[in-house]
Design a protein around this motif. Sequence first.
Motif, mmCIF file in Angstrom:
data_model
loop_
_atom_site.group_PDB
_atom_site.id
_atom_site.type_symbol
_atom_site.label_atom_id
_atom_site.label_comp_id
_atom_site.label_asym_id
_atom_site.label_seq_id
_atom_site.Cartn_x
_atom_site.Cartn_y
_atom_site.Cartn_z
ATOM 1 N N LYS A 180 -0.052 -4.627 55.996
ATOM 2 C CA LYS A 180 0.045 -3.386 55.152
ATOM 3 C C LYS A 180 -0.258 -2.292 56.153
ATOM 4 O O LYS A 180 0.425 -0.948 56.033
ATOM 5 N N ARG A 181 -0.962 -2.106 56.982
ATOM 6 C CA ARG A 181 -1.106 -0.974 57.751
ATOM 7 C C ARG A 181 -1.063 -0.761 59.288
ATOM 8 O O ARG A 181 -0.798 0.377 59.835
ATOM 9 N N ILE A 182 -0.637 -1.890 59.980
ATOM 10 C CA ILE A 182 -0.671 -1.894 61.039
ATOM 11 C C ILE A 182 0.720 -1.044 61.953
ATOM 12 O O ILE A 182 0.547 -0.675 62.967
ATOM 13 N N ALA A 183 1.707 -0.731 61.148
ATOM 14 C CA ALA A 183 2.761 -0.018 61.563
ATOM 15 C C ALA A 183 2.302 1.207 61.792
ATOM 16 O O ALA A 183 2.957 1.879 62.620
ATOM 17 N N GLU A 184 1.466 1.703 60.937
ATOM 18 C CA GLU A 184 1.241 3.241 61.206
ATOM 19 C C GLU A 184 0.330 3.348 62.364
ATOM 20 O O GLU A 184 0.086 4.266 62.941
ATOM 21 N N LEU A 185 -0.385 2.141 62.716
ATOM 22 C CA LEU A 185 -1.119 2.041 64.164
ATOM 23 C C LEU A 185 -0.462 1.832 65.176
ATOM 24 O O LEU A 185 -1.085 1.273 66.139
ATOM 25 N N GLY A 186 0.909 1.805 65.210
ATOM 26 C CA GLY A 186 1.571 1.335 66.485
ATOM 27 C C GLY A 186 1.892 -0.192 66.755
ATOM 28 O O GLY A 186 2.272 -0.681 67.598
ATOM 29 N N GLY A 187 1.465 -1.018 65.492
ATOM 30 C CA GLY A 187 1.707 -2.415 65.865
ATOM 31 C C GLY A 187 2.949 -2.797 64.924
ATOM 32 O O GLY A 187 3.552 -2.159 63.931
ATOM 33 N N ASP A 188 3.596 -4.144 65.380
ATOM 34 C CA ASP A 188 4.765 -4.534 64.681
ATOM 35 C C ASP A 188 3.892 -5.820 63.885
ATOM 36 O O ASP A 188 3.443 -6.992 64.365
ATOM 37 N N PRO A 189 4.230 -5.668 62.578
ATOM 38 C CA PRO A 189 3.612 -6.675 61.416
ATOM 39 C C PRO A 189 4.504 -8.116 61.711
ATOM 40 O O PRO A 189 4.001 -9.069 60.825
ATOM 41 N N ALA A 190 5.543 -8.058 62.305
ATOM 42 C CA ALA A 190 6.422 -9.422 62.386
ATOM 43 C C ALA A 190 6.023 -10.258 63.525
ATOM 44 O O ALA A 190 6.493 -11.195 63.592
ATOM 45 N N ARG A 191 5.039 -9.531 64.242
ATOM 46 C CA ARG A 191 4.567 -10.434 65.635
ATOM 47 C C ARG A 191 3.049 -10.343 65.873
ATOM 48 O O ARG A 191 2.405 -9.301 66.260
ATOM 49 N N ILE A 192 2.365 -11.236 65.228
ATOM 50 C CA ILE A 192 1.035 -11.241 65.085
ATOM 51 C C ILE A 192 0.250 -12.721 65.713
ATOM 52 O O ILE A 192 0.883 -13.590 65.750
ATOM 53 N N VAL A 193 -0.659 -12.376 66.643
ATOM 54 C CA VAL A 193 -1.394 -13.290 67.120
ATOM 55 C C VAL A 193 -2.649 -13.363 66.715
ATOM 56 O O VAL A 193 -3.544 -12.314 66.508
ATOM 57 N N LEU A 194 -3.360 -14.526 66.386
ATOM 58 C CA LEU A 194 -4.748 -14.833 66.189
ATOM 59 C C LEU A 194 -5.465 -15.305 67.500
ATOM 60 O O LEU A 194 -4.976 -16.245 68.128
#
Length: 340
Positions: free
Chosen positions: A164-178
């Motif tokens: 929901k929020r990572i795009a506003e913090l410079g992240g790409d929500p389509a590329r996530i790593v755990l």
Amino acid sequence: MPAAEGPGPPARGSRPWLRRTGRAVTAVVVGALLALGWYQVSVQPGAAMLRALFDSGPGVTAPPDVEAARAAVAAPRTVPVPTPDAPDASAVVYMPRSEGPHPVVLWVHGGGYVSGSPATVEDFSFLLASRGYTVVSLDYTLAPEARYPVPVRQGNAALAVVQKRIAELGGDPARIVLGGDSAGAQIASQLAAVQTNPRLADDLGLTPGVPADRLRAVVLYCGAYDLDTLAATGFPGLQTFLWAYTGHRDWADAPFADELSTTEQATADYPPTYLTVGDADPFESQSRELAAALEERGVPTETLFWDGDDLPHEYQFHFDRPQAARSFDATLDFLEDRTG
């Protein structure tokens, strides 16, 4: 002439130090017996002792270039993680100053479930963020104040916040790593299974926090992944850690024990995985078991195992050792391959 009298017995009270010493010894013995008795019915004293032990030392031995890494990252931000059916959590976000959007790494810290925080792995988070990754470091509720599955619920909620929020913090929500280390590696590995194994998600009553196709990879350092064989590792403090986390003194017999075993819960849809562990780490066999299980199911798996290097638990954070630098470089290569 009467014989000279010798010195009489010490006057009563002439040796106060002896009485004080006796009282002190008695207090220590009684205290130890009370603590031992309390531990028979409660995990609190053992968990408190281990927490104090963990908190007394640094989580990461920083590399020489850590200050340059800090300069390449914006001031960390803390974001709330509202969590259904569990206490709310939070996460600390480390954002590269370079132009994004950047792949996102949700990291789960270690500490035997009873200790640790994002501050424990802060230098590592700065290092990773300085290489072009938005790092979200989960601040989950520790055991025994909160027990399983609270951290898993909080981790799943953190993934939803990332979406929901990572795009506003410079992240790409389509590329996530755990990712995670030690106890955090177990939690992260189970979180990845929740996203890719509908049966496990249903058993936990969870809706996956992120679409499975957006979870690109998993990075696991020195974790535990099979409760059936975990006791045989002889890891120090294991009984207390798992009792605190599960709420069951006989944790291997807990009704939900299978849920914590990623060797059982990982399916063929599990994300590509990077595993490393030291050769002197009691959990070495756990990483090898998970690697074998993933490879058997066709999951792309990369490993960095050692032989003859005498590397302890969490070696990858001891940057005064060359092997830690090699592990970090291998992690970066894996992330580049999987997130582009």
